[in-house]
Each structure stands twice: as structure tokens, then as C-alpha cells.
Design a protein around this motif. Sequence first.
Motif, PDB file in Angstrom:
ATOM      1  N   LYS A  47      14.502   5.552 -33.725  1.00 13.19           N
ATOM      2  CA  LYS A  47      15.721   5.237 -33.011  1.00 13.19           C
ATOM      3  C   LYS A  47      16.909   5.700 -34.033  1.00 13.19           C
ATOM      4  CE  LYS A  47      18.098   2.962 -30.046  1.00 13.19           C
ATOM      5  NZ  LYS A  47      18.021   3.356 -28.624  1.00 13.19           N
TER       6      LYS A  47
ATOM      7  N   ILE B 222      17.094  -5.182 -31.725  1.00  8.32           N
ATOM      8  CA  ILE B 222      15.905  -4.685 -32.413  1.00  8.32           C
ATOM      9  C   ILE B 222      14.500  -5.274 -31.885  1.00  8.32           C
ATOM     10  CG2 ILE B 222      17.236  -4.224 -34.513  1.00  8.32           C
ATOM     11  CD1 ILE B 222      15.508  -6.970 -35.714  1.00  8.32           C
TER      12      ILE B 222
ATOM     13  N   THR C 101       7.371  -0.693 -33.637  1.00  4.81           N
ATOM     14  CA  THR C 101       7.022  -0.553 -35.197  1.00  4.81           C
ATOM     15  C   THR C 101       5.660  -1.331 -35.759  1.00  4.81           C
ATOM     16  OG1 THR C 101       9.315  -0.071 -35.778  1.00  4.81           O
ATOM     17  CG2 THR C 101       7.940  -0.521 -37.546  1.00  4.81           C
TER      18      THR C 101
ATOM     19  N   SER D 217      16.436  -6.286 -25.957  1.00  3.17           N
ATOM     20  CA  SER D 217      15.470  -5.450 -25.760  1.00  3.17           C
ATOM     21  C   SER D 217      16.153  -4.283 -24.630  1.00  3.17           C
ATOM     22  CB  SER D 217      14.185  -5.690 -25.378  1.00  3.17           C
ATOM     23  OG  SER D 217      14.240  -6.279 -24.094  1.00  3.17           O
TER      24      SER D 217
ATOM     25  N   SER E 273      22.363  -1.080 -38.948  1.00  2.06           N
ATOM     26  CA  SER E 273      21.836  -2.650 -38.761  1.00  2.06           C
ATOM     27  C   SER E 273      20.430  -2.639 -38.356  1.00  2.06           C
ATOM     28  CB  SER E 273      22.638  -3.463 -37.849  1.00  2.06           C
ATOM     29  OG  SER E 273      22.232  -2.627 -36.601  1.00  2.06           O
ATOM     30  N   ALA E 274      19.887  -1.474 -37.813  1.00  3.02           N
ATOM     31  CA  ALA E 274      18.376  -1.359 -37.572  1.00  3.02           C
ATOM     32  C   ALA E 274      17.646  -0.868 -38.906  1.00  3.02           C
ATOM     33  CB  ALA E 274      18.144  -0.241 -36.533  1.00  3.02           C
TER      34      ALA E 274
ATOM     35  N   TRP F 249      20.697   0.634 -25.542  1.00  8.91           N
ATOM     36  CA  TRP F 249      21.586   0.343 -26.650  1.00  8.91           C
ATOM     37  C   TRP F 249      23.193   0.969 -25.971  1.00  8.91           C
ATOM     38  CZ3 TRP F 249      20.846   0.441 -32.640  1.00  8.91           C
ATOM     39  CH2 TRP F 249      19.965  -0.276 -32.755  1.00  8.91           C
TER      40      TRP F 249
ATOM     41  N   ALA G  37      17.334  -4.055 -40.837  1.00  9.75           N
ATOM     42  CA  ALA G  37      16.085  -4.826 -40.550  1.00  9.75           C
ATOM     43  C   ALA G  37      15.029  -4.171 -40.921  1.00  9.75           C
ATOM     44  CB  ALA G  37      16.318  -4.885 -38.698  1.00  9.75           C
TER      45      ALA G  37
ATOM     46  N   LEU H 293      12.392  -2.195 -30.881  1.00 10.80           N
ATOM     47  CA  LEU H 293      12.316  -1.373 -31.967  1.00 10.80           C
ATOM     48  C   LEU H 293      11.020  -2.178 -32.992  1.00 10.80           C
ATOM     49  CD1 LEU H 293      15.737  -0.278 -32.982  1.00 10.80           C
ATOM     50  CD2 LEU H 293      14.038   0.696 -31.482  1.00 10.80           C
ATOM     51  N   LEU H 294      11.222  -3.570 -33.060  1.00 10.96           N
ATOM     52  CA  LEU H 294      10.394  -4.202 -34.033  1.00 10.96           C
ATOM     53  C   LEU H 294       8.824  -4.306 -33.111  1.00 10.96           C
ATOM     54  CD1 LEU H 294       9.834  -6.174 -36.309  1.00 10.96           C
ATOM     55  CD2 LEU H 294      10.495  -8.019 -34.594  1.00 10.96           C
TER      56      LEU H 294
ATOM     57  N   PHE I 133      12.103   1.730 -35.501  1.00 12.19           N
ATOM     58  CA  PHE I 133      13.146   1.555 -36.307  1.00 12.19           C
ATOM     59  C   PHE I 133      13.883   3.034 -36.583  1.00 12.19           C
ATOM     60  CE2 PHE I 133      11.791  -2.717 -36.902  1.00 12.19           C
ATOM     61  CZ  PHE I 133      13.016  -3.517 -36.518  1.00 12.19           C
TER      62      PHE I 133
ATOM     63  N   TYR J 205      23.458   1.511 -35.966  1.00 10.67           N
ATOM     64  CA  TYR J 205      22.046   2.101 -36.351  1.00 10.67           C
ATOM     65  C   TYR J 205      21.857   1.859 -37.784  1.00 10.67           C
ATOM     66  CZ  TYR J 205      22.584   4.655 -31.843  1.00 10.67           C
ATOM     67  OH  TYR J 205      22.712   5.176 -30.651  1.00 10.67           O
TER      68      TYR J 205
END
Length: 337
Positions: A292, A93, A100, A79, A311-312, A82, A315, A96-97, A289, A309
Motif C-alpha cells: 500500500k 488498516i 498482511t 476497510s 500511519s500504515a 482510501w 501500524a 491491509l492487516l 501494509f 501512509y
Amino acid sequence: MSSSTTQTGTTTGGGPAEPSGPEIKNNGSATRLGDRIFRTLSVGSGIFISAIIGLIALFLVIQAVPSLLENEENFFTYSGPWTTDPGDMRFGILGLLYATLVVSFIALLLAMPISLGIAIFLTEYAPKRLVSPIAYVIDLLAAVPSIVYGLWGILVLGPALVPVNEWLVGNLGFLPFFQEPSQVTNMSTGGTMLTAGIVLAVMILPIITSVTREVFVQTPVGHREAALALGATKFEVVRVAVVPFGFSGYISGSMLGLGRALGETMALLLIISTAGPIDFNLMESGETFATKIANNAAEFDSPAKTGAYISAGLALFVLTFIVNSAARAVISGKKAK
């Protein structure tokens, strides 16, 4: 000697041909050319959409895997900030998770009961001459661009919520949801997770309301009359006949709204676009997500950085798939009862 007749309706002896009827299958059902064309187009459309979704997933995986392999942190639990420099890639993530899910949960918590109330009012209580104008105004909310919602949230709603936020921090600060934020500007601008959730609630309200209202309208008249015949009041008719019949549609509409909330970008980019702690404090800011990815689009100058990014995005794709699958499971379980 008379000529014999074939199965297709024409004669073998040169007589006049009779119009051929629909083909008869072994099970006795008739098929026509139009039925076959419609069936082919329907099946093809389903296969085409499934293939498109599969290709999108394949693209995301191919682009994200090289960067994930170079990542020196745990993608699911990291967390921190980046770092996407090749050779020293650190990204995850978890933050971000969290952001969100929090803003989406606030949006659903506010929008679902309001949408349900509006749908019941329009289908059961509103005068007929007012149903169309009210429904039109609500549906019109869906046509407002998301960037307009973002401007409204940060320029109008955010400042209007500043006194409310100060009161919550001053009087309910002992709760983890309303503590003093680490970023002081949040209290002066109103750019908080709470503001973002309220804006998202307004954005998904017309989606949930429209779907729910359409399902409630289709409640069989026999269900309503049966409840009335048993002495049920108007409220009891809604509770025992209308809402149970339209529950699956209500959940479907809510999941459509949740999908909009999970992927919302521009509105949230204007309200919350800076990383915040994971402490369930609604007075903090955060990055989702979508924000970002949008906030760092300028870094898409190499496959490694872009893959981080993407990869985000992968997810988020998986999260949306899981949410929709869970919604379908809830609907199927309700129908099976």
C-alpha cells in the motif's frame, strides 16, 4: 628498616616498582582494562540500537498523528477505499492487516515444516560430504533479490498455478478459501493470495533453515548418547533430544522469517497490489501494509497525505513489535520448563 609496600605493588622507599596486577573488586573478581572497554562498548551498542528504534517510533508517531486526527473514519475498522485529500481524509488498516496476516500465515504454514525437515536432514541423516553443498544452495536463496522473486511469482509460478486454482474453485468451491474471486483476472494470471504466500514461503525458507540447523548442531552429545543408551532409535533421538533442545532456535528463526514476510514489498507488489475483499478467499488479491505504501508513493506531496501512509507504517511497526514480543514469550516459557 625495610620500606613498606603499597597496595598497587610499588614501594615507598624508592625500590624497584613491581608490575601492577588487575584491580580487585569488593566481590573478589578481577577487572582489566580490556574487560572495561568491552563492557562499555557492549552496553553502548545496546543503548544505541534501542535509541535508534525509539527515534524511529517517535518519527512515525509525529508524522502520523496529524493525519490520524483528521481521519473521518475509524483507523482500525475502516476497510473502504482510501481518500487522502485534506479536509476529507478516510483511511483505515483493516484490509491491509488482513492481507498482511493471510500471506504471512500461508508462508509460515509452508516454510516452517519444510525448514524443520531440512534442518533435521542436514544435521542427522545427510552424508557429511553433502551437508555443505546443500546448505550452501539453501542459503543462496536468501541472496536472491526480492524483485526477482516477484517476477518469478507473477510470470512463472502464477501461470503454473492457474490449473490448480481452477481445480480448487471447481471442486472445493464450497469452502470459503477457494471460492470464485471477484476479480476475474486473478484466475487467468495466478496473482492470488495463495501465490503470494508460496513466494514468501520460498523467501523465508533459508532464514528459518539456517537458524534451526545451527541450533540443532549444538545439541549436547550427552543428550544424544543418553537417548541411545536407553534404546532410542534415530527418530526418537531427534524427537526427544534434538528438537526439544533446539525448539527456541526454531521459533526464533521462524519469527525472523515472519518479520521478513510482514515487511516484504517488491515481490508482493508484483503479485498482489490491488485491494480485495475480506472473506478469507485465497483466490482473491489484496494490499499489504508495505505494498500500500509503495504503490502510492507518488501521493507523498503533502504532509497530510504522507502522514496517512506513514500511519500504515506505524501500524506495521507495532505489529512487528507485538510478533517479536510474543515469540520471546514463547521461547522464555519453553526454557522455564
